[in-house]
Design an enzyme around this catalytic site. Sequence first.
Site, PDB file in Angstrom:
ATOM      1  CD  GLU A  43      -2.835  -1.348   2.567  1.00  9.95           C
ATOM      2  OE1 GLU A  43      -2.849  -0.479   3.174  1.00  9.95           O
ATOM      3  OE2 GLU A  43      -3.257  -2.540   2.598  1.00  9.95           O
ATOM      4  CG  ASN A  67      -0.712  -6.992  -1.256  1.00  6.31           C
ATOM      5  OD1 ASN A  67      -1.336  -7.631  -2.029  1.00  6.31           O
ATOM      6  ND2 ASN A  67      -1.143  -7.131   0.160  1.00  6.31           N
ATOM      7  CG  HIS A 114      -9.549  -5.975   1.273  1.00  7.25           C
ATOM      8  ND1 HIS A 114     -10.014  -7.041   1.611  1.00  7.25           N
ATOM      9  CD2 HIS A 114      -8.449  -5.634   1.257  1.00  7.25           C
ATOM     10  CE1 HIS A 114      -8.906  -7.549   2.508  1.00  7.25           C
ATOM     11  NE2 HIS A 114      -8.120  -6.609   2.076  1.00  7.25           N
ATOM     12  CD  GLU A 152      -4.514  -8.135   1.962  1.00  8.04           C
ATOM     13  OE1 GLU A 152      -5.323  -7.294   2.453  1.00  8.04           O
ATOM     14  OE2 GLU A 152      -3.279  -7.828   2.085  1.00  8.04           O
ATOM     15  CG  ASP A 173     -12.580  -9.248   2.209  1.00  5.09           C
ATOM     16  OD1 ASP A 173     -11.916  -9.369   3.274  1.00  5.09           O
ATOM     17  OD2 ASP A 173     -12.276  -8.322   1.358  1.00  5.09           O
TER      18      ASP A 173
HETATM   19  O1  G3I Z   1      -2.954  -7.102  19.032  1.00  4.16           O
HETATM   20  C1  G3I Z   1      -3.782  -6.123  19.865  1.00  4.16           C
HETATM   21  C2  G3I Z   1      -4.404  -6.570  21.004  1.00  4.16           C
HETATM   22  O2  G3I Z   1      -3.216  -6.532  21.989  1.00  4.16           O
HETATM   23  C3  G3I Z   1      -5.505  -5.629  21.749  1.00  4.16           C
HETATM   24  O3  G3I Z   1      -5.782  -5.966  22.671  1.00  4.16           O
HETATM   25  C4  G3I Z   1      -6.613  -5.359  20.579  1.00  4.16           C
HETATM   26  C5  G3I Z   1      -7.568  -4.234  21.003  1.00  4.16           C
HETATM   27  O4  G3I Z   1      -6.747  -2.914  20.860  1.00  4.16           O
HETATM   28  O5  G3I Z   1      -5.889  -4.858  19.489  1.00  4.16           O
HETATM   29  C6  G3I Z   1      -4.809  -5.916  18.670  1.00  4.16           C
HETATM   30  O6  G3I Z   1      -4.448  -5.570  17.521  1.00  4.16           O
HETATM   31  C7  G3I Z   1      -5.232  -5.301  16.687  1.00  4.16           C
HETATM   32  C8  G3I Z   1      -4.647  -6.433  15.615  1.00  4.16           C
HETATM   33  O7  G3I Z   1      -5.613  -6.202  14.111  1.00  4.16           O
HETATM   34  C9  G3I Z   1      -4.727  -7.745  15.738  1.00  4.16           C
HETATM   35  O8  G3I Z   1      -5.909  -8.345  16.356  1.00  4.16           O
HETATM   36  C10 G3I Z   1      -5.419  -4.217  16.071  1.00  4.16           C
HETATM   37  O9  G3I Z   1      -5.956  -3.353  17.134  1.00  4.16           O
HETATM   38  C11 G3I Z   1      -6.267  -3.676  14.672  1.00  4.16           C
HETATM   39  O10 G3I Z   1      -6.184  -2.614  14.180  1.00  4.16           O
HETATM   40  C12 G3I Z   1      -5.676  -4.876  13.543  1.00  4.16           C
HETATM   41  O11 G3I Z   1      -6.663  -4.760  12.607  1.00  4.16           O
HETATM   42  C13 G3I Z   1      -5.840  -5.480  11.490  1.00  4.16           C
HETATM   43  C14 G3I Z   1      -5.905  -4.400  10.311  1.00  4.16           C
HETATM   44  O12 G3I Z   1      -5.019  -5.057   9.287  1.00  4.16           O
HETATM   45  C15 G3I Z   1      -4.862  -3.313  10.684  1.00  4.16           C
HETATM   46  O13 G3I Z   1      -4.729  -2.329   9.720  1.00  4.16           O
HETATM   47  C16 G3I Z   1      -6.591  -6.781  10.882  1.00  4.16           C
HETATM   48  O14 G3I Z   1      -6.832  -7.655  11.928  1.00  4.16           O
HETATM   49  C17 G3I Z   1      -6.198  -7.130   9.400  1.00  4.16           C
HETATM   50  O15 G3I Z   1      -6.967  -8.047   9.140  1.00  4.16           O
HETATM   51  C18 G3I Z   1      -6.020  -5.819   8.693  1.00  4.16           C
HETATM   52  O16 G3I Z   1      -5.371  -6.460   7.429  1.00  4.16           O
HETATM   53  C19 G3I Z   1      -4.931  -5.529   6.399  1.00  4.16           C
HETATM   54  C20 G3I Z   1      -3.760  -6.042   5.618  1.00  4.16           C
HETATM   55  O17 G3I Z   1      -2.818  -6.350   6.638  1.00  4.16           O
HETATM   56  C21 G3I Z   1      -3.464  -5.145   4.391  1.00  4.16           C
HETATM   57  N1  G3I Z   1      -4.506  -5.159   3.644  1.00  4.16           N
HETATM   58  C22 G3I Z   1      -5.477  -4.368   4.392  1.00  4.16           C
HETATM   59  C23 G3I Z   1      -6.197  -5.543   5.285  1.00  4.16           C
HETATM   60  C24 G3I Z   1      -7.388  -4.951   5.944  1.00  4.16           C
HETATM   61  O18 G3I Z   1      -7.200  -3.868   6.830  1.00  4.16           O
END
Ligand code: G3I
Length: 288
Positions: free
Chosen positions: A116, A157, A193, A222, A224
């Site tokens: 990105e 990507n 997406h 990715e 969906d």
């Molecule tokens: O690990 C912490 C945890 O310790 C904490 O308690 C919790 C609540 O604050 O947060 C947890 O971290 C989260 C992390 O996912 C792991 O679950 C983050 O807040 C959350 O923002 C993060 O979201 C991820 C997101 O990327 C971040 O931008 C999504 O799971 C993930 O599916 C998403 O994936 C991205 C790809 O990497 C790139 N392309 C877009 C895609 C969707 O956004």
Amino acid sequence: INAEVLASDQRYAAIAATEFNSVTAENAMKWESVEPAQGEYDWGQADELVEFAMKNDQAVRGHTQVWHSQMPTWLTAGIKDGDFSRAEVRAIMKNHVVQVTKHFKGKIRQWDVVNEAFNDSGTERHSLWREYLGKDYIANVFRWAHEADPEAKLFYNDFGIEGINPKSDAVYDLLKKLRAGEVPVEGVGLQAHLGTQHPFPDGYEENLKRFADLGLEISLTEVDVRIELPLTSAKVATQTSHYKAILKGCLAVPACNYITLWGFDDRNSWMPGWFDGEGSATPFDAKY
Ligand code: G3I
């Protein structure tokens, strides 16, 4: 694959092990996960996924070294507080790419080295990476990754580059330049997406073909297709046609040889948490 769910939900793990021949860590290989404190690495969840894949004869897609999001706070806050010199930041960034790639050397089929780096308008996204490593950072990080793991196929990507538009034009121009400069980038990842409230991306197959003409492999990385809830048969029909179109276009272009879903079930999908009132984006519902 969501590492926490993989470790705690047998049904999820059974589907992940049997329905797919490749896995990607949803978060476990990201910088904030693997180096939560400077110089202190935590490979636990990522290594568990690699072991899971090896046990189930699956390939692993690495995701992702160079991204403006989910960077560790010791670095982002440290930069804000002026704790690091410019040279130290550059060294920290290079070290990250080298250490992560070295750690998984020989185990990653394809790496999303850079994720990105463009805006929807086609301009370069401002990021700490661009700011500290300079305008040639993308070429350099691909070279560093290739040196650390010559076997992995290195990908750029991004989302919103499935069809022909200013963003995919910018990515195309970048990859054409990198390939002409013998930079070791071998593939482009189209995140795909999508949503049923949007038309299917214009020029999808033509876009795949032009990337293929650069000699690149193409992965849908990715996939969906979210739906604005509640479900109706018309919305589900649109979702079906979007999924079909993704597959049809990829099957029509030999260089398109890899399709990955971003989460395979509606209970653990990232979607509802990010798009209020939307969901049902994946092939398995919340009860698998
Ligand atoms: O690990 C912490 C945890 O310790 C904490 O308690 C919790 C609540 O604050 O947060 C947890 O971290 C989260 C992390 O996912 C792991 O679950 C983050 O807040 C959350 O923002 C993060 O979201 C991820 C997101 O990327 C971040 O931008 C999504 O799971 C993930 O599916 C998403 O994936 C991205 C790809 O990497 C790139 N392309 C877009 C895609 C969707 O956004």
